[in-house]
Design an enzyme around this catalytic site. Sequence first.
Site, short mmCIF file in Angstrom:
data_model
loop_
_atom_site.label_atom_id
_atom_site.label_comp_id
_atom_site.label_asym_id
_atom_site.label_seq_id
_atom_site.Cartn_x
_atom_site.Cartn_y
_atom_site.Cartn_z
N LYS A 170 0.85 -1.20 0.00
CA LYS A 170 0.00 0.00 0.00
C LYS A 170 0.89 1.24 0.00
O LYS A 170 1.55 1.55 0.98
CB LYS A 170 -0.89 0.05 1.25
N GLU A 243 10.70 1.32 9.97
CA GLU A 243 11.71 2.35 9.67
C GLU A 243 11.01 3.69 9.86
O GLU A 243 10.16 4.07 9.05
CB GLU A 243 12.22 2.21 8.23
N CYS A 277 14.59 10.36 5.26
CA CYS A 277 14.57 9.92 6.66
C CYS A 277 15.92 10.16 7.32
O CYS A 277 15.99 10.72 8.40
CB CYS A 277 14.18 8.46 6.74
N GLU A 374 11.57 16.74 14.15
CA GLU A 374 11.96 16.41 12.77
C GLU A 374 11.26 17.38 11.82
O GLU A 374 10.04 17.38 11.73
CB GLU A 374 11.56 14.98 12.43
P1 NAD Z 1 3.06 8.51 7.59
O1 NAD Z 1 3.36 7.72 8.82
O2 NAD Z 1 2.07 9.60 7.67
O3 NAD Z 1 2.50 7.55 6.45
C1 NAD Z 1 3.23 6.43 5.97
C2 NAD Z 1 2.25 5.40 5.42
O4 NAD Z 1 1.45 4.87 6.48
C3 NAD Z 1 1.29 5.93 4.37
O5 NAD Z 1 1.19 4.94 3.35
C4 NAD Z 1 0.00 6.05 5.14
O6 NAD Z 1 -1.13 5.90 4.33
C5 NAD Z 1 0.08 4.87 6.09
N1 NAD Z 1 -0.73 4.96 7.31
C6 NAD Z 1 -1.15 6.08 7.96
N2 NAD Z 1 -1.82 5.75 9.08
C7 NAD Z 1 -1.83 4.40 9.16
C8 NAD Z 1 -2.34 3.45 10.10
N3 NAD Z 1 -2.98 3.82 11.20
N4 NAD Z 1 -2.13 2.14 9.87
C9 NAD Z 1 -1.44 1.75 8.78
N5 NAD Z 1 -0.95 2.58 7.85
C10 NAD Z 1 -1.12 3.89 8.04
O7 NAD Z 1 4.48 9.01 7.06
P2 NAD Z 1 4.77 10.00 5.82
O8 NAD Z 1 4.34 11.37 6.22
O9 NAD Z 1 4.24 9.38 4.58
O10 NAD Z 1 6.38 9.94 5.74
C11 NAD Z 1 7.23 10.82 6.41
C12 NAD Z 1 7.86 10.14 7.61
O11 NAD Z 1 8.48 8.92 7.23
C13 NAD Z 1 8.99 10.95 8.26
O12 NAD Z 1 8.87 10.92 9.66
C14 NAD Z 1 10.25 10.21 7.85
O13 NAD Z 1 11.36 10.40 8.69
C15 NAD Z 1 9.78 8.81 7.81
N6 NAD Z 1 10.65 7.99 6.97
C16 NAD Z 1 11.49 7.08 7.57
C17 NAD Z 1 12.36 6.31 6.80
C18 NAD Z 1 13.30 5.31 7.43
O14 NAD Z 1 13.87 4.51 6.70
N7 NAD Z 1 13.49 5.30 8.73
C19 NAD Z 1 12.36 6.48 5.41
C20 NAD Z 1 11.49 7.41 4.83
C21 NAD Z 1 10.64 8.16 5.63
#
Ligand code: NAD
Length: 471
Positions: A170, A243, A277, A374
Site C-alpha cells: 500500500k 523504519e 529519513c 523532525e
Molecule cells: P506517515 O506515517 O504519515 O505515512 C506512511 C504510510 O502509512 C502511508 O502509506 C499512510 O497511508 C500509512 N498509514 C497512515 N496511518 C496508518 C495506520 N494507522 N495504519 C497503517 N498505515 C497507516 O508518514 P509520511 O508522512 O508518509 O512519511 C514521512 C515520515 O516517514 C517521516 O517521519 C520520515 O522520517 C519517515 N521515513 C522514515 C524512513 C526510514 O527509513 N526510517 C524512510 C522514509 C521516511
Amino acid sequence: MNTQFFLTIGGQSLAGERGTFKVLNPATEEVVAECPFASPEQVDQAVKTAEEAFNSWQYSSDETRVAALNAIADKFEVHAEELAEFITLEQGKPLDLARFEVGGAIAWTRYTASLEIPVEVVEDSDVRRAELHRKPLGVVGSITPWNWPLMIAIWHVMPALRTGNTVVVKPSSMTPFNTLRMVELMNEVLPAGVINVVTGEGGIGSRMVKHEGIRKIVFTGSTPTGQTIMRSAADNLKRLTLELGGNDAGIVLPDADIDTLAPAIFQTAFINMGQTCAALKRLYVHDSQYDALVEKLAEQARAQKVGSGMTPGVNFGPVQNRDQFDLVAELVEDARQNGASVVTGGERVGDKGYFYAPTIVADITDGTRLVDEEQFGPALPVVRYSDVEDAIRRANDNPNGLGGSVWGSDIEQAKAVASRLECGTVWINNHSEVLPHCPFGGAKMSGIGTEFGTDGLLEYTQVQLLNISKG
Ligand code: NAD
C-alpha cells in the site's frame, strides 16, 4: 502519458470499489490523475489471493526467484523514464533525482537477487546434525511513505519475494502512481497473486495491519504511525520491520576542512528537499568555524535553482504536500520568534506550488522546535558548541536515533566521537548515504529491525532448526 490507473489483485487490473481520489502535483497544485480507492473488501481479496499464491511461491526454487527479480529489473530498465516522470509529477523532485531513484530501485532489485539465503550447520557430530534453515513467513504487508516512494517500495518488496513470501503493498496516497505501475510491470513476470497493490486512506493501512492473513508488516513512515502499527500488530503477533522518523545530528569538529566539506554538508541535509529519513537535520558546529560555515552553507542554499522538477536546470523542487510545507514554515517561524537568525530562505517561493526556499537558520539552540523536532523539509538549524563532549551529549539528547555524522580531518578522533552517537548508522565526512549491502535501521524511537544486506533479507524469514538424530 498513461493517466488511467488500476489496483492489481490476483494478477487482475481492477477499479477501486470506493471510486477514486485525486493526487496533486506539488509543483502546480493541479491534479496529476485520479487514483483508484480500494474498499476494505478489496484488501481482504488481495490478502486472500496472496495467501493462495504463497502455497506455490514458497516452494519455488531459488533459481526461479533470482531469475524473476532479474527479469523485473530488466522491465524497470525499459520503463525507467516513464517511472521517473511519474515520480516527479506526483512527488515533486527534480527529474534527475527521480532518475536516480529509479536507478536505485533497479540496483536494489539486482542486488537482492544476488544474495544467498544461508543454511547454517550448527552441529555435525556423531550424535546429530543440526541445521538452521530460513523459511518464508507468508503474506507480507508493505506500507510506504511519500518521500522516496518507488525506492522504499522496492526495499520492502524485493527481499520479501526473494525469500519466498507473497506481498500486498500500500503506497502513500500522496504518491501512489509509481507503485501502481511498478506492480503492473512486476505482474508481467510473476505468477498472479504473488504481488498485489491496494490504495487509499481511511482505514486501508490499518485493515492490513489488523489482518489475520498477513504475517508481517514492513512499514516506513512517521514514528506515531509506527507506534499505532506496533500496537495493532500484537493481536496475531505479526513480525514487524519499522523504519521511522529521524532527527539526525551532525557534529563538525574543530579540525574539519569546511571549505571542502561545506557542499557535502549542504547536500546531505537538503537531499530530496530535506525530505529524507536519514538526512542531516541538526548541525552542531564548533565556535571557531561557526560563522564561516554558516556563510558557506547559506551560499550553497542561495545557489539552488528552485522550480518545477520537470523544468530543465532546476535542482530544487517543492515540498511534497501542503501539510509538510506548513510544518516547515511553522518551525522556521517559531525559531525566528525565539530569536534565531534566518540567514537565507525562510519564505515561500512563488504563489503556486509548495516551494519553500532552501533555508539556513543560525543562532539557534536545543530547546527550539526546529532543533528538537523532525522538520523533514528544506530548513537546516545550525547550532554552536564550544566543547565536543557537550556536542555529543546534545546530539544524543533526542528520542530519535536513525543516523548521525562527524565531520573532521583526524579520522581516529572522528571515529572516537562517532562511536558515541546513539544511532543506527554513523557517517564520517558524509551523511544520508544508504547502500544495498550495508545494513540500515534505526536506534531508539527511529525503528525496529534492519533493512539491506543479508541481515535485512533474513528479516523476511522464520528460522527452522532441523535436528537429524544419528542415534
Ligand atoms: P506517515 O506515517 O504519515 O505515512 C506512511 C504510510 O502509512 C502511508 O502509506 C499512510 O497511508 C500509512 N498509514 C497512515 N496511518 C496508518 C495506520 N494507522 N495504519 C497503517 N498505515 C497507516 O508518514 P509520511 O508522512 O508518509 O512519511 C514521512 C515520515 O516517514 C517521516 O517521519 C520520515 O522520517 C519517515 N521515513 C522514515 C524512513 C526510514 O527509513 N526510517 C524512510 C522514509 C521516511
